[in-house]
Design an enzyme around this catalytic site. Sequence first.
Site, PDB file in Angstrom:
ATOM      1  N   HIS A 125       0.706  -0.778   0.337  1.00 36.60           N
ATOM      2  CA  HIS A 125      -0.070  -0.322   0.150  1.00 36.60           C
ATOM      3  C   HIS A 125       1.078   1.235   0.549  1.00 36.60           C
ATOM      4  O   HIS A 125       2.395   1.203   0.603  1.00 36.60           O
ATOM      5  CB  HIS A 125      -1.022   0.266   1.147  1.00 36.60           C
ATOM      6  CG  HIS A 125      -1.988   0.722   0.972  1.00 36.60           C
ATOM      7  ND1 HIS A 125      -2.215   1.906   1.664  1.00 36.60           N
ATOM      8  CD2 HIS A 125      -3.836   1.207   1.360  1.00 36.60           C
ATOM      9  CE1 HIS A 125      -2.897   2.835   1.507  1.00 36.60           C
ATOM     10  NE2 HIS A 125      -4.212   2.244   1.442  1.00 36.60           N
ATOM     11  N   ASP A 202       2.919  -3.982   8.415  1.00 40.34           N
ATOM     12  CA  ASP A 202       1.373  -3.110   8.126  1.00 40.34           C
ATOM     13  C   ASP A 202      -0.174  -4.372   8.158  1.00 40.34           C
ATOM     14  O   ASP A 202       0.435  -5.153   7.381  1.00 40.34           O
ATOM     15  CB  ASP A 202       1.576  -2.675   6.421  1.00 40.34           C
ATOM     16  CG  ASP A 202       0.374  -2.407   6.171  1.00 40.34           C
ATOM     17  OD1 ASP A 202      -1.053  -2.038   6.932  1.00 40.34           O
ATOM     18  OD2 ASP A 202      -0.075  -1.540   4.950  1.00 40.34           O
ATOM     19  N   GLN A 205      -5.196  -5.011   7.570  1.00 38.96           N
ATOM     20  CA  GLN A 205      -5.894  -6.220   6.335  1.00 38.96           C
ATOM     21  C   GLN A 205      -5.774  -7.337   7.233  1.00 38.96           C
ATOM     22  O   GLN A 205      -6.365  -8.662   6.589  1.00 38.96           O
ATOM     23  CB  GLN A 205      -5.647  -6.298   5.264  1.00 38.96           C
ATOM     24  CG  GLN A 205      -5.726  -5.296   4.164  1.00 38.96           C
ATOM     25  CD  GLN A 205      -7.209  -4.642   3.935  1.00 38.96           C
ATOM     26  OE1 GLN A 205      -7.926  -5.082   3.991  1.00 38.96           O
ATOM     27  NE2 GLN A 205      -6.629  -3.315   3.608  1.00 38.96           N
ATOM     28  N   LYS A 228     -10.724  -0.796  10.153  1.00 39.35           N
ATOM     29  CA  LYS A 228     -11.331  -2.133   8.863  1.00 39.35           C
ATOM     30  C   LYS A 228     -11.565  -2.849  10.460  1.00 39.35           C
ATOM     31  O   LYS A 228     -11.888  -4.405   9.754  1.00 39.35           O
ATOM     32  CB  LYS A 228      -9.613  -2.530   8.277  1.00 39.35           C
ATOM     33  CG  LYS A 228      -9.764  -1.402   7.513  1.00 39.35           C
ATOM     34  CD  LYS A 228      -8.356  -1.638   6.570  1.00 39.35           C
ATOM     35  CE  LYS A 228      -7.276  -0.645   5.817  1.00 39.35           C
ATOM     36  NZ  LYS A 228      -8.581  -0.157   5.136  1.00 39.35           N
ATOM     37  N   CYS A 366      -4.762   2.477  -3.610  1.00 37.17           N
ATOM     38  CA  CYS A 366      -3.537   2.712  -3.380  1.00 37.17           C
ATOM     39  C   CYS A 366      -2.518   1.701  -3.861  1.00 37.17           C
ATOM     40  O   CYS A 366      -2.152   1.508  -2.636  1.00 37.17           O
ATOM     41  CB  CYS A 366      -3.976   3.724  -2.274  1.00 37.17           C
ATOM     42  SG  CYS A 366      -4.964   4.360  -1.229  1.00 37.17           S
TER      43      CYS A 366
END
Length: 408
Positions: A125, A202, A205, A228, A366
């Site tokens: 991302h 990261d 997700q 999220k 993104c």
Amino acid sequence: MSSAFDPQRWRADFPVLRRSVHGKPLVYFDNANTAQKPQAVVDAVDGYYREYTANVARAVHSLGEQATAAYEGARDKLARFLNVPSRDQLVLTSGTTQAINLVAYSYALPRLQPGDEILVTQMEHHANIVPWQLVAARSGASVKAAPISADGELLLDRFEAMLTPKVKLAAVAHVSNVIGTVNPVAEIARLCRARGIPLLVDGSQACPHQRVDVQALGCDFYAMTGHKLFGPTGTGALWAKREHLDAMPPFFGGGEMIRTVSFDGTVFADPPHKFEAGTPNIAGFIGLGAAIDYVENVGIAAIQAYEAELLAYATEALQSVPGLRLFGRARQRAAVMSFLIEGVHAHDVATLLDHEGVAVRSGHHCAHPLMQFFGVPATARASLAFYNTREEVDAFVRALDKVRRLLA
């Protein structure tokens, strides 16, 4: 499909799922963008504003104490959810983007020299690319990207080969927001540790879809986003090893991140508070605490198992749509599907699906470098959550076929 998990049991807790769009029942397949919020989260935020609005860590009156307890309680819940060694290693942020920027400017920038490298992957991302480019430009370092396969899997041997002495930090997505690839983070961390290279993950997700245990993963930094994870927007966190937090200077200055201030100098608070200047998103984090309670009540293992079944069902169903190209076929995937229909622009697909009541995202997500890798300017993306159903997948496929016949 397993009968052990009943999504209908949980759908009733999400008010927005009862609405219609363009006269059609809403099919919300944009969960990788932001997830819907259960009533418990809405009530928690509403309760703060109705019953005990006050600033945190600043007042000894009852409202202030109640607000502080609820806000810091959310830190405790998040610490347990991620299995961090200590709550004091968890910095509350506005989301993954702020968390990564904190590491970029407070940890990486003071250490980078001309010729140094930061290693990422082709599936990142922008939030895990641009901050590194900014600090690299200021320091004379550079950003390198490890390649992926045509199926969207990280080429681990190539990644390992790129972990040269020039690399001062590696940063990878736990789960791709575009193609759902689940990266082997524990193995990546092992490779980095063997070379003394700190690793940032990261986790935006990953947290909504699977159990995250930062101690088992073995990384140095883990960034996550609350919205999220069925919580409010403007919430998130950075976990970092204590030795890193102790050595990092503050990124923002202001109130509540200090011990003492004089015009001769300032003595900063201990982590995590030295990174949390100013009034935080109190209501948001109280809502995030409620979201974590909710997810744990559903059961993260049950969520992961059900979503894997639903993803398999949806992937097979999409094969019936003529001219549909699915991007990413990694062996380990979360419930994210990026696709195109031959001859139809992604934005047209998403616009017409909306008229059928189906919400998907279209664009570059993104992730410009990943779009360039696949040789397309954009894709449409359907991303699932535990409150989605096979019936919604069927409605989605019927809508896709209608769109194809209209535009192809």
